[in-house]
Design a protein around this motif. Structure first.
Motif, PDB file in Angstrom:
ATOM      1  N   MET A   1      -1.267   7.484  14.750  1.00  0.00           N
ATOM      2  CA  MET A   1      -0.391   7.074  13.651  1.00  0.00           C
ATOM      3  C   MET A   1      -1.187   6.979  12.346  1.00  0.00           C
ATOM      4  SD  MET A   1       2.044   3.747  13.294  1.00  0.00           S
ATOM      5  CE  MET A   1       2.423   3.754  15.033  1.00  0.00           C
ATOM      6  N   ALA A   3      -2.262   5.644   8.481  1.00  0.00           N
ATOM      7  CA  ALA A   3      -2.444   4.329   7.857  1.00  0.00           C
ATOM      8  C   ALA A   3      -1.173   3.866   7.140  1.00  0.00           C
ATOM      9  CB  ALA A   3      -3.619   4.383   6.875  1.00  0.00           C
ATOM     10  N   ILE A   6       1.377   2.456   9.554  1.00  0.00           N
ATOM     11  CA  ILE A   6       0.926   1.155  10.064  1.00  0.00           C
ATOM     12  C   ILE A   6       1.139   0.078   8.997  1.00  0.00           C
ATOM     13  CG2 ILE A   6      -1.101  -0.172  10.771  1.00  0.00           C
ATOM     14  CD1 ILE A   6      -2.201   2.476  11.952  1.00  0.00           C
ATOM     15  N   ALA A   7       0.720   0.395   7.759  1.00  0.00           N
ATOM     16  CA  ALA A   7       0.851  -0.585   6.674  1.00  0.00           C
ATOM     17  C   ALA A   7       2.321  -0.878   6.381  1.00  0.00           C
ATOM     18  CB  ALA A   7       0.144  -0.083   5.424  1.00  0.00           C
ATOM     19  N   ALA A  10       3.500  -3.203   8.941  1.00  0.00           N
ATOM     20  CA  ALA A  10       2.854  -4.514   8.828  1.00  0.00           C
ATOM     21  C   ALA A  10       3.311  -5.286   7.587  1.00  0.00           C
ATOM     22  CB  ALA A  10       1.337  -4.336   8.778  1.00  0.00           C
ATOM     23  N   SER A  11       4.035  -4.638   6.705  1.00  0.00           N
ATOM     24  CA  SER A  11       4.382  -5.282   5.426  1.00  0.00           C
ATOM     25  C   SER A  11       5.447  -6.368   5.573  1.00  0.00           C
ATOM     26  CB  SER A  11       4.865  -4.236   4.418  1.00  0.00           C
ATOM     27  OG  SER A  11       6.135  -3.727   4.803  1.00  0.00           O
ATOM     28  N   ILE A  27       7.931   3.507   1.030  1.00  0.00           N
ATOM     29  CA  ILE A  27       7.220   3.390  -0.250  1.00  0.00           C
ATOM     30  C   ILE A  27       5.792   2.879  -0.035  1.00  0.00           C
ATOM     31  CG2 ILE A  27       7.176   2.214  -2.509  1.00  0.00           C
ATOM     32  CD1 ILE A  27       9.368   4.233  -2.377  1.00  0.00           C
ATOM     33  N   VAL A  28       5.611   1.959   0.905  1.00  0.00           N
ATOM     34  CA  VAL A  28       4.261   1.461   1.203  1.00  0.00           C
ATOM     35  C   VAL A  28       3.351   2.641   1.559  1.00  0.00           C
ATOM     36  CG1 VAL A  28       2.856   0.144   2.845  1.00  0.00           C
ATOM     37  CG2 VAL A  28       4.938  -0.864   1.928  1.00  0.00           C
ATOM     38  N   LEU A  31       2.589   4.754  -1.601  1.00  0.00           N
ATOM     39  CA  LEU A  31       1.661   4.060  -2.510  1.00  0.00           C
ATOM     40  C   LEU A  31       0.259   3.971  -1.917  1.00  0.00           C
ATOM     41  CD1 LEU A  31       3.672   1.066  -4.049  1.00  0.00           C
ATOM     42  CD2 LEU A  31       3.297   3.335  -4.991  1.00  0.00           C
ATOM     43  N   LEU A  32       0.195   3.782  -0.594  1.00  0.00           N
ATOM     44  CA  LEU A  32      -1.116   3.650   0.042  1.00  0.00           C
ATOM     45  C   LEU A  32      -1.930   4.933  -0.129  1.00  0.00           C
ATOM     46  CD1 LEU A  32      -3.057   1.944   1.683  1.00  0.00           C
ATOM     47  CD2 LEU A  32      -1.994   2.793   3.761  1.00  0.00           C
ATOM     48  N   LYS A  33      -1.280   6.049   0.069  1.00  0.00           N
ATOM     49  CA  LYS A  33      -1.976   7.329  -0.089  1.00  0.00           C
ATOM     50  C   LYS A  33      -2.487   7.486  -1.520  1.00  0.00           C
ATOM     51  CE  LYS A  33      -1.332  12.229   0.766  1.00  0.00           C
ATOM     52  NZ  LYS A  33      -0.490  13.250   1.369  1.00  0.00           N
ATOM     53  N   ALA A  35      -3.021   5.094  -3.690  1.00  0.00           N
ATOM     54  CA  ALA A  35      -4.020   4.070  -4.001  1.00  0.00           C
ATOM     55  C   ALA A  35      -5.392   4.474  -3.452  1.00  0.00           C
ATOM     56  CB  ALA A  35      -3.599   2.712  -3.436  1.00  0.00           C
ATOM     57  N   PHE A  36      -5.404   5.072  -2.244  1.00  0.00           N
ATOM     58  CA  PHE A  36      -6.670   5.561  -1.687  1.00  0.00           C
ATOM     59  C   PHE A  36      -7.278   6.628  -2.590  1.00  0.00           C
ATOM     60  CE2 PHE A  36      -8.638   4.112   1.997  1.00  0.00           C
ATOM     61  CZ  PHE A  36      -7.699   3.483   2.799  1.00  0.00           C
TER      62      PHE A  36
ATOM     63  N   LEU B 183      -1.399  -0.437  -6.799  1.00  0.00           N
ATOM     64  CA  LEU B 183      -0.222   0.308  -7.262  1.00  0.00           C
ATOM     65  C   LEU B 183       1.029  -0.445  -6.848  1.00  0.00           C
ATOM     66  CD1 LEU B 183      -1.170   3.983  -6.309  1.00  0.00           C
ATOM     67  CD2 LEU B 183      -1.304   2.916  -8.561  1.00  0.00           C
ATOM     68  N   VAL B 193       7.457  -3.276  -4.048  1.00  0.00           N
ATOM     69  CA  VAL B 193       6.341  -3.048  -3.128  1.00  0.00           C
ATOM     70  C   VAL B 193       5.054  -3.009  -3.945  1.00  0.00           C
ATOM     71  CG1 VAL B 193       5.262  -1.407  -1.533  1.00  0.00           C
ATOM     72  CG2 VAL B 193       7.737  -1.675  -1.509  1.00  0.00           C
ATOM     73  N   VAL B 195       0.729  -2.328  -3.322  1.00  0.00           N
ATOM     74  CA  VAL B 195      -0.298  -1.926  -2.356  1.00  0.00           C
ATOM     75  C   VAL B 195      -1.661  -1.965  -3.031  1.00  0.00           C
ATOM     76  CG1 VAL B 195      -1.198  -0.024  -0.961  1.00  0.00           C
ATOM     77  CG2 VAL B 195       1.266  -0.467  -0.997  1.00  0.00           C
ATOM     78  N   VAL B 215      -0.823  -5.223   1.556  1.00  0.00           N
ATOM     79  CA  VAL B 215       0.511  -4.928   1.028  1.00  0.00           C
ATOM     80  C   VAL B 215       1.180  -6.237   0.615  1.00  0.00           C
ATOM     81  CG1 VAL B 215       0.883  -2.809   2.335  1.00  0.00           C
ATOM     82  CG2 VAL B 215       1.554  -4.979   3.341  1.00  0.00           C
ATOM     83  N   VAL B 225      -3.939  -5.483   6.012  1.00  0.00           N
ATOM     84  CA  VAL B 225      -3.512  -4.676   7.160  1.00  0.00           C
ATOM     85  C   VAL B 225      -4.756  -4.102   7.812  1.00  0.00           C
ATOM     86  CG1 VAL B 225      -1.952  -2.888   7.967  1.00  0.00           C
ATOM     87  CG2 VAL B 225      -1.434  -4.092   5.853  1.00  0.00           C
ATOM     88  N   LEU B 231      -8.911   3.026  10.461  1.00  0.00           N
ATOM     89  CA  LEU B 231      -8.810   4.485  10.511  1.00  0.00           C
ATOM     90  C   LEU B 231      -9.803   5.091   9.533  1.00  0.00           C
ATOM     91  CD1 LEU B 231      -4.932   4.785  10.510  1.00  0.00           C
ATOM     92  CD2 LEU B 231      -6.454   4.894  12.461  1.00  0.00           C
TER      93      LEU B 231
END
Lengths: 44, 237
Positions: A1, A3, A6-7, A10-11, A27-28, A31-33, A35-36, B183, B193, B195, B215, B225, B231
């Motif tokens: 799976m 990230a 998972i996030a 977990a939100s 959306i999490v 945004l995570l992608k 933000a990374f 963001l 949201v 993050v 988050v 998280v 990962l």
């Protein structure tokens, strides 16, 4: 799976005026992608 | 309509703690009022006394020492945005602060007030989680440090005791090379949201040594998280 999935789960997202639970979880992940990418771009 | 209330203006943390102990749930700390006064005007909450702590000196300082940045709880969002120290050492925090609510809120709203109100749709808690911040709380004759992970208990609820006040936030400077990003997304003024990510690379900058993910806004409290942090590339992206 991934990230983002998972996030998203977990939100503890709830469905409300801001959007449905599924929508917020999605959306999490988006945004995570981003933000990374940004965090790595601005690495000092 | 705002109902009548008494205003207390203590000049020290001890005095504040005594007032809170004496008046209990009929008193509430005022540290900017950008959330509290809205709720009071709407008649959602009422307090007989507001305890204005903005007259306590030295709780609005931003300083650096031994690899940490200390931010006084009464620092306004605007002060954080304009801090040259933060701009240089923690630009991601400045970026997040510069986009909080609107300019009127940033002018009078404080970081401590934001954290203590614990409104779920707030930005700072999420970013402070990946930064590994610790919060300083004080009451008469005692002090303690609280990891930000433990501070938020539920929506509008923190782990502070009734006569305890938040005095500051300590943020460790990220190891180098690291990058931090926050963001958010939303079509209302409050984000739907948020993050936050902190990545630390190895010296060749080719692989991730440590990743932190948090988050916020989607649920009642911001949270790390850790499962997603374990990962590694390319699974991550």
């Amino acid at each position: 799976m991934k990230a983002g999935e998972i996030a998203g789960r977990a939100s503890d997202a709830i469905s409300d005026l801001h959007g449905s639970q599924e929508y917020k979880e999605h959306i999490v992940g988006v945004l995570l992608k981003r933000a990374f990418q940004r965090a790595q771009e601005y690495c000092v | 309509m705002l109902r009548r209330f008494r205003l207390e203006e203590p000049e020290s943390v001890d005095e504040t703690s005594d007032l809170l102990a004496r008046y209990g749930e009929s008193a509430k700390i005022y540290a900017g009022g950008t959330e509290l006064l809205l709720a009071m005007k709407e008649g959602l909450v009422h307090y007989e006394r507001l305890v204005n702590i903005k007259k306590i000196r030295s709780l609005d300082q931003i300083t650096t020492e031994n690899g940490f940045i200390h931010i006084g709880a009464l620092s306004t969002h605007r002060k954080l945005v304009e801090s040259s120290l933060l701009r240089e050492r923690l630009p991601a925090l400045v970026g997040m602060e510069s986009d909080i609510a609107n300019i009127r809120v940033r002018e009078v709203g404080t970081l401590g007030g934001n954290l203590c109100f614990a409104e779920p749709h707030a930005d700072p808690g999420t970013l402070l989680l990946v930064l590994g911040a610790r919060l300083f709380a004080a009451k008469r004759s005692s002090n303690r440090e609280i990891p930000v992970e433990q501070f938020f208990v539920d929506a509008y609820e923190t782990c502070l005791e009734p006569d305890e006040i938040l005095t500051g936030v300590r943020v460790p400077l990220p190891p180098r090379p690291s990058g931090v990003a926050y963001l958010k997304f939303g079509y209302l003024e409050r984000p739907s949201v948020g993050v936050a990510v902190r990545v630390t690379l190895d010296q060749t900058r080719e692989s991730i040594v440590e990743a932190r993910v948090a988050v916020g806004c989607a649920g009642p409290v911001p949270r790390r998280v850790e499962e997603a942090e374990r990962l590694r590339q390319p699974v991550l992206l």
